[in-house]
Design a protein around this motif. Structure first.
Motif, PDB file in Angstrom:
ATOM      1  N   GLY A   1       0.804  -1.213   0.000  1.00 20.49           N
ATOM      2  CA  GLY A   1       0.000   0.000   0.000  1.00 20.49           C
ATOM      3  C   GLY A   1       0.839   1.267   0.000  1.00 20.49           C
TER       4      GLY A   1
ATOM      5  N   ARG B   1      -5.544  11.240  -0.510  1.00 23.35           N
ATOM      6  CA  ARG B   1      -5.606  10.694  -1.859  1.00 23.35           C
ATOM      7  C   ARG B   1      -4.242  10.868  -2.522  1.00 23.35           C
ATOM      8  N   VAL B   2      -3.912   9.951  -3.435  1.00 26.15           N
ATOM      9  CA  VAL B   2      -2.604  10.063  -4.091  1.00 26.15           C
ATOM     10  C   VAL B   2      -2.496  11.346  -4.901  1.00 26.15           C
ATOM     11  N   LYS B   3      -3.599  11.804  -5.465  1.00 24.61           N
ATOM     12  CA  LYS B   3      -3.536  13.008  -6.288  1.00 24.61           C
ATOM     13  C   LYS B   3      -3.308  14.279  -5.461  1.00 24.61           C
TER      14      LYS B   3
ATOM     15  N   LYS C   1       0.864   2.393 -11.294  1.00 23.50           N
ATOM     16  CA  LYS C   1      -0.547   1.996 -11.324  1.00 23.50           C
ATOM     17  C   LYS C   1      -1.433   3.101 -10.754  1.00 23.50           C
ATOM     18  N   ALA C   2      -0.884   3.828  -9.786  1.00 18.02           N
ATOM     19  CA  ALA C   2      -1.634   4.931  -9.162  1.00 18.02           C
ATOM     20  C   ALA C   2      -1.621   6.188 -10.023  1.00 18.02           C
TER      21      ALA C   2
ATOM     22  N   SER D   1      -4.433   2.536   3.848  1.00 18.14           N
ATOM     23  CA  SER D   1      -3.618   3.031   2.739  1.00 18.14           C
ATOM     24  C   SER D   1      -4.447   3.975   1.874  1.00 18.14           C
ATOM     25  N   ILE D   2      -3.759   4.837   1.135  1.00 17.76           N
ATOM     26  CA  ILE D   2      -4.476   5.726   0.211  1.00 17.76           C
ATOM     27  C   ILE D   2      -4.531   5.115  -1.189  1.00 17.76           C
ATOM     28  N   TYR D   3      -3.811   4.016  -1.379  1.00 16.02           N
ATOM     29  CA  TYR D   3      -3.871   3.254  -2.623  1.00 16.02           C
ATOM     30  C   TYR D   3      -3.176   1.922  -2.362  1.00 16.02           C
ATOM     31  N   HIS D   4      -3.686   0.850  -2.959  1.00 13.23           N
ATOM     32  CA  HIS D   4      -3.040  -0.454  -2.732  1.00 13.23           C
ATOM     33  C   HIS D   4      -3.218  -1.367  -3.931  1.00 13.23           C
ATOM     34  N   GLU D   5      -2.427  -2.435  -3.943  1.00 13.43           N
ATOM     35  CA  GLU D   5      -2.475  -3.415  -5.032  1.00 13.43           C
ATOM     36  C   GLU D   5      -3.796  -4.176  -5.025  1.00 13.43           C
ATOM     37  N   GLU D   6      -4.175  -4.634  -6.203  1.00 15.79           N
ATOM     38  CA  GLU D   6      -5.303  -5.540  -6.359  1.00 15.79           C
ATOM     39  C   GLU D   6      -4.764  -6.901  -6.795  1.00 15.79           C
TER      40      GLU D   6
END
Length: 290
Positions: free
Chosen positions: A123, A131-133, A159-160, A225-230
């Motif tokens: 993550g 947020r990632v942005k 990916k993000a 996390s603010i973004y993570h793998e799928e």
């Protein structure tokens, strides 16, 4: 005459005692030998230690005539080295990519994969941004300092939508393989076990952390996390495996561990214990070559 009879009786008694003691000693040795021959020492790290200690006490393990001993390690290199040198029978902690990287860097003592266990999503974490942005241009992002996890983190950043990687980017590529960095991010490589602590560093905007380390830091990748793998084809190299030394790759006893690990009872325990952050993957090793 009476004295001679007594001496003979005493010698006979001593002889019987010696014979009985010998039989007992031999029996104990045989039992211990049988027990030791079925003992598997599993080396692991962090939350995986809990899983294998739980598995070690299950009736299913006894039915398979296995005696599991779990040994805790603090870093992957020393654990892989101990496994390759046959000081540890099997280890349970690493992704397939980490395993490939270890074998590439160790020409003499190599590991062999036994089978798959789960995917723990990596993550992107931040104590400052939701947020990632929202991560500002020019910010510093922390990555793991070992090749497999550095590459994994960079692929997650791509990916993000934060960076672009070169077309020949591989499982051991580093920051020099970034093709486009439109936000002018700086990258700091860290000991990945320090990830949760680094989050508190004001000079760091975001940190990429693997789930084993995140759990130790009381973080849930699915929630925090603010973004993570799928789980998909693009993350197959991040699937965790059981590994042993190359000389033991065909050991049937070790392969029984996979059967027990993927049992319904063990999977329910893992799901409940770790809030669904260790996602079961039961694939043949040929899956990695597809």
């Amino acid at each position: 005459m009476e004295k001679m009879r007594k001496n003979r009786a005493l010698l006979t008694l001593v002889g019987i005692i010696i014979i009985v003691a010998g039989i007992i000693t031999l029996t104990v040795r045989n039992n211990n030998s049988a027990k030791n021959s079925d003992t598997i020492t599993i080396g692991s790290i962090g939350s995986d230690v809990q899983i294998w200690k739980h598995i070690a006490n299950l009736p299913e393990v006894k039915k398979e005539h296995l005696n599991i001993k779990v040994k805790s390690f603090t870093d992957g290199v020393s654990l892989n080295t101990a496994t390759a040198e046959n000081k540890i029978d099997v280890n349970a902690f690493q992704s397939y990519a980490y395993y490939v990287a270890f074998n590439k860097n160790n020409k003499n003592e190599k590991l062999a994969a036994l089978g798959t266990t789960y995917l723990e999503p990596m993550g992107i974490y931040s104590s400052k941004y939701k947020r990632v942005k929202d991560i500002p241009n020019g910010s510093t992002i922390a990555l793991a300092d070992n090749p497999a996890n550095t590459a994994r983190g960079l692929k997650l950043l791509e990916k993000a939508g934060l960076i672009k990687l070169k077309s020949d980017f591989g499982s051991l590529s580093g920051t020099s393989a970034i093709a486009d960095n439109p936000h002018n991010f700086k990258f700091k490589e860290i000991d990945d076990t320090t990830g949760p602590r680094i989050m508190k560093d004001n000079s760091i905007a975001a940190v990429l952390i693997g789930n084993t380390i995140a759990l130790e830091g009381k973080l849930n990748v699915l929630k925090d996390s603010i973004y993570h793998e799928e789980v998909n084809q693009s993350t197959k190299e991040n699937i965790n495996i059981l590994a042993t030394s190359e000389r033991n790759k065909d050991n049937k006893k070790y392969k029984k561990l996979l059967k027990v690990y993927h049992s319904a009872k063990v999977q329910k325990y893992i799901k409940d214990k770790f809030d669904g952050t260790k996602i079961q993957v039961q694939k043949p090793l040929s899956y990695f070559a597809d």
